[in-house]
Design a protein around this motif. Structure first.
Motif, PDB file in Angstrom:
ATOM      1  N   UNK A  46       0.808  -1.153  -0.081  1.00 34.53           N
ATOM      2  CA  UNK A  46       0.030  -0.008   0.225  1.00 34.53           C
ATOM      3  C   UNK A  46       0.863   1.243  -0.172  1.00 34.53           C
ATOM      4  N   UNK A  47       2.052   1.297  -0.241  1.00 37.56           N
ATOM      5  CA  UNK A  47       3.108   2.261   0.135  1.00 37.56           C
ATOM      6  C   UNK A  47       2.932   3.336   1.244  1.00 37.56           C
ATOM      7  N   UNK A  48       2.906   2.621   2.258  1.00 37.09           N
ATOM      8  CA  UNK A  48       2.456   3.437   3.721  1.00 37.09           C
ATOM      9  C   UNK A  48       3.405   2.910   4.639  1.00 37.09           C
ATOM     10  N   UNK A  49       3.458   3.838   5.681  1.00 37.85           N
ATOM     11  CA  UNK A  49       4.268   3.818   6.971  1.00 37.85           C
ATOM     12  C   UNK A  49       3.904   2.191   7.644  1.00 37.85           C
ATOM     13  N   UNK A  50       5.026   1.453   7.842  1.00 38.11           N
ATOM     14  CA  UNK A  50       4.629   0.013   8.663  1.00 38.11           C
ATOM     15  C   UNK A  50       4.143   0.557   9.905  1.00 38.11           C
TER      16      UNK A  50
END
Length: 210
Positions: free
Chosen positions: A153-157
């Motif tokens: 999702x190309x987001x911060x883990x």
């Protein structure tokens, strides 16, 4: 009665036809004109230029924009080294302070090696898990302009994924040093290390398509 003039006499060329040099025929040695735009003898031995063919760029939707690629080992390894120094350096100072005998020769409350390992693990967890969850990078990754993302999702883990990656990172580094080679870790537990530059390009591309 006026006498008419005789018809002109032309020298014959053996075939009963007027000679070619008087303009009544075509020069058999004349070179045929070349079509426009085709040069059979390009200058300096270079090939003739080919016509331009337009190739359309692929059209993406915001959900189809490719995720940023994994960073190279040349950036990942210095980031790991910096993170190790951030954890080990203060840990030595704390261990020396805790391992020295107290006043009046009193024994140290904590063994030196225990203080070193405990302090190093706590600092490493704060740096690579808590700080990365808050900002998207640790100290070493920030210095090397890297970020950690979830490629799906190309987001911060989240914290749990960063914790599992932090624990598996020790095992990975151990096998790496035993094998005497440093290969890319890949997407460990769904977390990828990418360059900040590539992440910004991805965000700008998604913003333009939205």
């Amino acid at each position: 009665m006026a006498q008419g003039y005789p018809p002109p006499q032309y020298p014959q060329n053996g075939y009963g036809q007027p000679p070619q040099e008087y303009g009544y025929g075509q020069n058999p040695y004349a070179q045929q004109p070349q079509p426009y735009g085709q040069n059979p003898y390009p200058p300096h031995g270079r090939p003739a230029p080919q016509p331009f063919r337009y190739q359309p760029r692929p059209v993406y939707t915001p959900d189809e924009v490719p995720a940023p690629p994994e960073t190279s080992n040349w950036r990942r390894f210095p980031a790991i080294l910096i993170d190790c120094l951030v954890a080990v350096g203060p840990a030595f100072a704390v261990a020396d302070q805790a391992g020295n005998p107290g006043r009046n020769g009193a024994p140290a409350s904590v063994p030196w090696i225990v203080a070193l390992v405990a302090t190093g693990l706590v600092l490493s967890f704060v740096n690579q898990v808590l700080l990365a969850r808050r900002t998207g990078f640790s100290v070493g990754k920030g210095v090397m302009a890297l970020r950690v993302i979830r490629p799906k999702h190309v987001m911060r883990p989240d914290t749990w994924r960063l914790t599992r990656r932090w624990l598996l990172g020790f095992v990975f580094l151990l096998f790496t040093w035993l094998a005497e080679e440093f290969e890319g870790a890949g997407d460990i537990v769904g977390v990828r290390t990418v360059r900040w530059k590539h992440l910004r390009e991805y965000q700008q591309a998604v913003a333009r398509l939205s």
